[in-house]
Design an enzyme around this catalytic site. Structure first.
Site, PDB file in Angstrom:
ATOM      1  N   ASP A 351      49.567  47.595  33.448  1.00 50.56           N
ATOM      2  CA  ASP A 351      50.835  48.015  34.015  1.00 50.56           C
ATOM      3  C   ASP A 351      51.937  47.526  33.075  1.00 50.56           C
ATOM      4  O   ASP A 351      51.698  46.701  32.195  1.00 50.56           O
ATOM      5  CB  ASP A 351      50.977  47.393  35.408  1.00 50.56           C
ATOM      6  CG  ASP A 351      52.255  47.808  36.094  1.00 50.56           C
ATOM      7  OD1 ASP A 351      52.676  48.953  35.906  1.00 50.56           O
ATOM      8  OD2 ASP A 351      52.843  46.967  36.796  1.00 50.56           O
ATOM      9  N   ASP A 543      50.272  43.832  38.809  1.00 45.15           N
ATOM     10  CA  ASP A 543      50.958  42.789  39.569  1.00 45.15           C
ATOM     11  C   ASP A 543      50.291  42.484  40.902  1.00 45.15           C
ATOM     12  O   ASP A 543      50.744  41.616  41.638  1.00 45.15           O
ATOM     13  CB  ASP A 543      52.434  43.141  39.790  1.00 45.15           C
ATOM     14  CG  ASP A 543      52.612  44.435  40.571  1.00 45.15           C
ATOM     15  OD1 ASP A 543      51.634  44.904  41.170  1.00 45.15           O
ATOM     16  OD2 ASP A 543      53.735  44.970  40.590  1.00 45.15           O
TER      17      ASP A 543
END
Length: 652
Positions: A351, A543
């Site tokens: 990400d 995350d």
């Protein structure tokens, strides 16, 4: 279901450990340590005296006196093992190392090899003690983490601070932490500032300076002044409690190698027992000068060598050492199986926001046209004070000299921005659509800006713009370089942010394959496409919140979760506590070193055992060689595994 707590039995059942009642938490007490060694010392002294009396042919040291002497020497180290072997048999588990050692040493007594019978059991017991010490050493890093568990909390009740157990503090209560004390519960800082040592939680040695209303986590140490916090989580829900539970149960998730070795040992040990029986009796039919005692002695050697403790202890200890080394570096693996899985990773998908960038907007550029920058920013900040948007927060961090301006009649125009009045002037703040709707010309130079841009018009004249961008983490660039150095060539970035911004960040990091503007399900689809190629072993770094589906779908899910992310701890296989992407490289290095040491131990144990088995069957090896093949190799393997605790992992 209540989770099993970590203890030495997770690694290997062990008579000496049980006999000493050492649970891994009291090994620092010298008296308990010494007591564990007393039986071995007694047996050793009696064995040496017995050998000396026998060597010098002392008159009284013969017949029943000699036998009784060696039996007494045998009991301190032999009785716990024989007892454990008998208990195992009653439970239906016959072919254990305790049974093998008991039969081999008792058999040595039957054929008159008293010193060797005592010596084999003595060296086995000493080996077990050293194994116990090695396990305690390997547990050191995890025990250090366990030791950060706070013992008490000073909670404000009835107009005074009272010391209570952290488990008895409720959410919303105020607690006080003095200098040098551990923070007992998660909370929000009420004091103006604090300096905290979070090394035990994150592996980061640099003190963390925080301001009022910042989150603080249980287990951190207060460094500078008395502080107060408001509790936000019950102790059982705190980050430290979750992490402790995770670490304590990590060794229960066995690797495939470890499970295979345990299963193999259960098959291989009875085979050797039957071979030993064959070594004893089959030669009777083929050897002309067959002597039962000689062939029984060879069979006993066979039994001693067949004891699988070198494999059963050193391999789990290798993985345990890897888990401990990772924990010391702020990396939590949820089990040994993920240490193995990490070694096979060849494709890394990541990400962007919060992984390689800080996830915090900062002003990158201020461009004022026909206005002084400070005055321009005062108009803009007056408007943004009325907004809760993350970009507004970034703009308000700008330090402007002079008086603060005040905005009035501020209204939000959906999807476009804000309109209001500052110092009697009409102010527009927003995107190009807002400017176009009000017939305000925007310079063409703004078209080439890929980051977030805030346009400003004052009294229907374009006044300038501010560029807002997310910052790269300090170690982001070196992470990509070092990932390539350790052989991860296929690196891909997936982001929900604008594709133009994603491509720019990818270019800065030298990542060739990047896609932006993706929803969580789009990221999952991209990973599923990669998984269609069976050669791809994929790790995903995210995350741990909106990336939970991809974390779960990857071969190894790595969460940049820090201490505060519940979803990271629940979903991911590996948690980077410091939020530093460079820790992923270290995780790969630790995993590979662990696997290398495990296979070295397997080769060492099997290689030496096979050689001595052959020599023993041919009558060329004695009990002493058998002891080396068993206990000696186990100790060498343990020393090899302990190296993981001392290794220094530099980023190449």
């Amino acid at each position: 279901m209540k989770k099993k707590k970590l203890n030495l039995r997770d690694i290997k059942p062990n008579s000496v450990k049980e006999h000493s009642k050492d649970d891994g938490h009291n090994h620092s007490k010298g008296s308990n340590n010494f007591k564990a060694y007393i039986p071995a010392i007694v047996s050793f002294v009696m064995l040496i005296i017995g050998i000396a009396l026998d060597y010098f042919d002392v008159n009284f040291f013969r017949d029943w006196i000699l036998i009784v002497w060696y039996i007494i020497a045998y009991i301190p180290v032999g009785f716990p093992v024989v007892k454990e072997g008998w208990e195992s048999i009653k439970k239906g588990d016959v072919f254990t190392e305790f049974f093998l050692m008991s039969i081999a040493t008792i058999g040595a007594f039957i054929i008159g090899e008293y010193p060797e019978g005592v010596a084999v059991m003595l060296f086995y017991a000493v080996g077990e003690l050293f194994q116990n010490a090695a396990v305690n050493r390997a547990k050191g890093n995890i025990k250090a983490l366990l030791d950060v568990r706070p013992k008490e909390a000073n909670v404000f009740r009835d107009n005074d601070y009272k010391s209570v157990s952290p488990e008895d503090v409720n959410i919303g209560e105020k607690i006080q932490i003095r200098v040098g004390e551990k923070i007992p519960l998660d909370g929000v800082l009420l004091s103006e500032k604090a300096s905290l040592n979070t090394a035990a939680l994150t592996g980061e040695s640099k003190p963390d300076s925080i301001q009022k209303e910042a989150k603080v986590y249980a287990g951190s140490i207060n460094l500078e002044s008395v502080i107060e916090i408001e509790v936000t989580n019950k102790f059982e829900d705190s980050s430290i409690a979750r992490i402790l539970d995770l670490v304590q149960n990590a060794t229960t998730r066995k690797s495939k190698t470890e499970l295979f070795i345990r299963q193999f040992a259960r098959i291989y040990t009875p085979i050797v027992v039957f071979l030993a029986i064959g070594v004893t009796f089959i030669p009777y039919f083929f050897v002309g000068d067959y002597v039962f005692r000689d062939w029984l002695y060879r069979a006993l050697i066979f039994l001693v060598i067949s004891c699988p403790c070198a494999l059963v202890i050193s391999i789990p200890l290798g993985y345990f050492g890897g888990l401990g080394a990772a924990s010391k570096n702020g990396i939590l693996f949820k089990g040994a199986s993920f240490l193995d899985a990490m070694t096979k990773i060849n494709t890394l998908v990541m990400d962007k926001t919060g992984t390689v960038t800080k996830g915090v907007f900062k002003i990158k550029e201020v461009k004022a046209i026909d206005w002084k920058e400070t005055e321009f920013m005062q108009y803009l900040m007056a408007m943004e004070e009325q907004s809760t948007h993350p970009i507004a927060k970034a703009i308000l961090e700008y330090k402007a000299d002079g008086e603060d301006f005040e905005a009035t009649e501020v209204s939000e125009i959906a999807g476009k921005g804000l309109r209001g009045f500052v110092n009697g002037k009409t102010v527009l703040v927003g995107n190009k659509a807002l400017m176009t709707a009000n017939n305000i010309n925007v310079p063409s130079e703004t078209e080439s800006i890929v980051e977030s841009i805030v346009l400003v018009a004052i009294d229907n004249q374009f006044a300038g713009y501010v560029v807002i961008a997310d910052e790269l983490k300090e170690d982001a660039k070196e992470t990509i370089v070092n990932l390539q150095k350790v052989g991860i060539k296929n690196i891909m970035m997936l982001s929900g942010d604008k594709d133009s911004i994603t491509q720019q960040v990818a270019k800065e990091l030298n990542i060739e394959n990047a896609k932006g503007g993706l929803l969580p399900e789009d990221k999952l689809n991209e990973v599923e496409i990669l998984k269609k190629n069976p050669e791809n072993k994929i790790a995903f770094i995210g995350d741990g919140i909106n990336d939970a589906p991809v974390l779960a779908a990857s071969d190894v899910g790595i969460a940049m979760g820090g201490l505060g992310s519940d979803v990271a701890i629940e979903t991911a296989d590996v948690i980077i506590q410091t939020d530093q992407p460079s820790k992923v490289v270290r995780a790969i290095q630790i995993s590979r070193s662990t696997r290398k040491i495990v296979w070295q131990n397997i080769a060492l144990a099997f290689g030496v055992k096979v050689i001595v088995l052959i020599l023993g069957a041919g009558g060329l090896a004695t009990m002493w060689e058998a002891v080396f093949a068993d206990v000696g190799v186990a100790l060498l393997a343990i020393l090899n595994a302990v190296r993981l605790q001392r290794m220094k992992w530099n980023y190449l």
